[in-house]
Scaffold this active site. Structure first.
Site, PDB file in Angstrom:
ATOM      1  N   GLU A 162       0.860  -1.320  -0.084  1.00  0.00           N
ATOM      2  CA  GLU A 162       0.028  -0.167  -0.113  1.00  0.00           C
ATOM      3  C   GLU A 162       0.817   1.112   0.004  1.00  0.00           C
ATOM      4  OE1 GLU A 162      -3.166   0.052   2.850  1.00  0.00           O
ATOM      5  OE2 GLU A 162      -3.857  -1.520   2.085  1.00  0.00           O
ATOM      6  N   GLU A 349      -5.298  -8.638   0.810  1.00  0.00           N
ATOM      7  CA  GLU A 349      -5.907  -8.243   2.223  1.00  0.00           C
ATOM      8  C   GLU A 349      -7.416  -7.782   2.079  1.00  0.00           C
ATOM      9  OE1 GLU A 349      -4.160  -5.173   4.667  1.00  0.00           O
ATOM     10  OE2 GLU A 349      -2.294  -5.708   4.099  1.00  0.00           O
TER      11      GLU A 349
END
Ligand code: BGC
Length: 442
Positions: A162, A349
């Site tokens: 991320e 995720e």
């Protein structure tokens, strides 16, 4: 979708979040140690060793296996393995990570390594961290050394976790480590992490046995109203949050619709960077949790936007204060499918934070089960619609250190008592076990 192929069922964790803050193996100081110190958070207490994964990894991997997962995603902490961010690797840490990998293999669990999940060695932050272009040199050296050390055992690689979040939270808003603020820190950090992604991908892809990608955060962005200002505001956030890191990976360069933003960003782009940004990942790691409502806000300095809290809209929220909205998974996958040159997608995720409590010796987390069921159903539909989703990793295997939220929100399908380190599989864990058994190929 050819569903004769293997579908990856896995669970994810990251190093700092599960290894905690104890200095095992002479681990180096990371930006998170320093950031918490600056915020006067004392990390010496027992709970700050978090799950104490360093000592408990065997039982955790066995639990993961007992739930039917065949894949395990974890990160190597840069500061743990290379305390100063350059030079020799720390032998004790190499041995530890090797043991984790070998224990996975021995149990027929495929290891997936994230190379960078937010724990930059403080020594590199002193040079400016991700804002200084020198990071590209250090990162490249680090990736090569990791591959030389673990490459014979590992073939699944996630280069960054991320980048949109660690650059915005850490270098623009100052709410995560290293706590810096402002466009002057953020814009170079953004550009350098885009370049680092492709440097890592290109290096690892030189070895044909590797399956290489990087994990991006995707939010389901919705305008607060139909008003055209809100629509425009939502579109800007969508560009920044969802497209800025993805499109360079697809060979499209940066999106240019945020004209003044792009103009400022381009100050940091050097001749030849377009070429450096070119790469062909095998997969995009998609990390999807929720939906965000965006409103026009004329007084906000950069994009003139405001995020409207779901509570204000009377929506059901999670322990993170996020909307409980598993349909975000379906909406994001539908949006991704408009890209013609999209590689495979692996959901690296997805999950929900609750304030789980022990009930006798059980954790009855029905809300999590409902969330997961919805999210998984979105993936099933996406696959039926030929969107190439190849795998699903739940976040998280274990309750862990949730960054600035510390230990309160619990994302795990396994409950961890941070004082005793005792683990208890939650009802959602058993539920997933069944689900996997019945949907092995999705
Ligand atoms: C991060 C995880 C984090 C999770 C929930 C993701 O942004 O990769 O480290 O725990 O979201 O906040």
């Amino acid at each position: 979708m050819d569903n004769t192929e293997e579908f990856f069922w896995g669970a994810s964790i990251s190093a700092t979040q599960t290894e905690g803050f104890h200095r095992y193996n002479f681990r180096g100081v990371s930006i998170w140690d320093e950031f918490l110190k600056k915020r006067k958070i004392d990390t010496s207490g027992i709970e700050f060793s978090s799950c104490d994964f360093v000592k408990h990894y065997e039982q955790d991997i066995l639990k993961l296996k007992s739930l039917g997962f065949q894949h395990f995603r974890f990160s190597i902490s840069w500061a743990h393995i290379q305390p100063l961010g350059e030079g020799m690797f720390n032998n004790l840490a190499v041995k530890y990570y090797k043991n984790v990998i070998l224990f996975c293999k021995k149990n027929n669990i495929e290891p997936w390594i994230t190379l960078y999940h937010w724990d930059l060695p403080e020594n590199l932050e002193k040079l400016g961290g991700w804002s200084n272009r020198l990071i590209l040199h250090y990162f490249e050296m680090y990736v090569k050394q990791i591959y030389q050390t673990f490459g014979t055992e590992v073939k699944n690689w996630i280069v960054l976790n991320e980048p949109s979040v660690f650059t915005a939270a850490g270098y623009l808003l100052g709410i995560h480590a290293p706590g810096k603020k402002g466009l002057k820190n953020y814009l170079p950090a953004l550009h350098h992490s885009v370049l680092a992604q492709s440097i890592g991908i290109n290096y690892l892809k030189k070895y044909p046995q590797n399956y290489v990608g990087t994990s991006l955060h995707f939010g389901d962005i919705a305008p607060y109203s139909k008003n055209r200002f809100d629509q425009k505001a939502a579109n800007q956030v969508h560009t920044l949050m969802n497209r800025m890191f993805l499109e360079p990976l697809l060979g499209m360069g940066y999106p240019k619709n945020l004209r003044s933003f792009y103009k400022r960003l381009s100050v940091h782009i050097r001749p030849g960077d377009d070429k450096l940004m070119q790469c062909k990942p095998d997969f995009i790691g998609a990390q999807i949790y929720t939906r965000h409502f965006i409103k026009y806000n004329p007084i906000q300095p950069y994009l003139k936007v405001k995020v409207i809290k779901p509570k204000k809209l009377q929506l059901e929220t999670t322990a993170m204060g996020w909307e409980n909205y598993p349909n975000a998974v379906g909406n994001v996958l539908n949006w991704l499918s408009i890209y013609e040159n999209l590689p495979e997608i692996v959901i690296t995720e997805n999950g929900i934070a609750l304030e789980d409590e022990m009930n006798g010796n059980e954790i009855l987390d029905n809300t999590r089960i409902e969330y997961l069921e919805h999210a998984l159903n979105c993936i099933k539909i996406a696959r039926q619609n030929q969107i190439p989703v190849r795998g699903y990793f739940v976040w998280s295997l274990l309750d862990n250190f949730e960054w600035m939220e510390l230990f309160r929100p619990r994302f795990g399908i396994i409950y961890v008592d941070f004082k005793t380190k005792v683990r208890t599989i939650k009802h959602s864990g058993y539920w997933l076990k069944n689900y996997i058994k019945e949907n092995l190929k999705m």
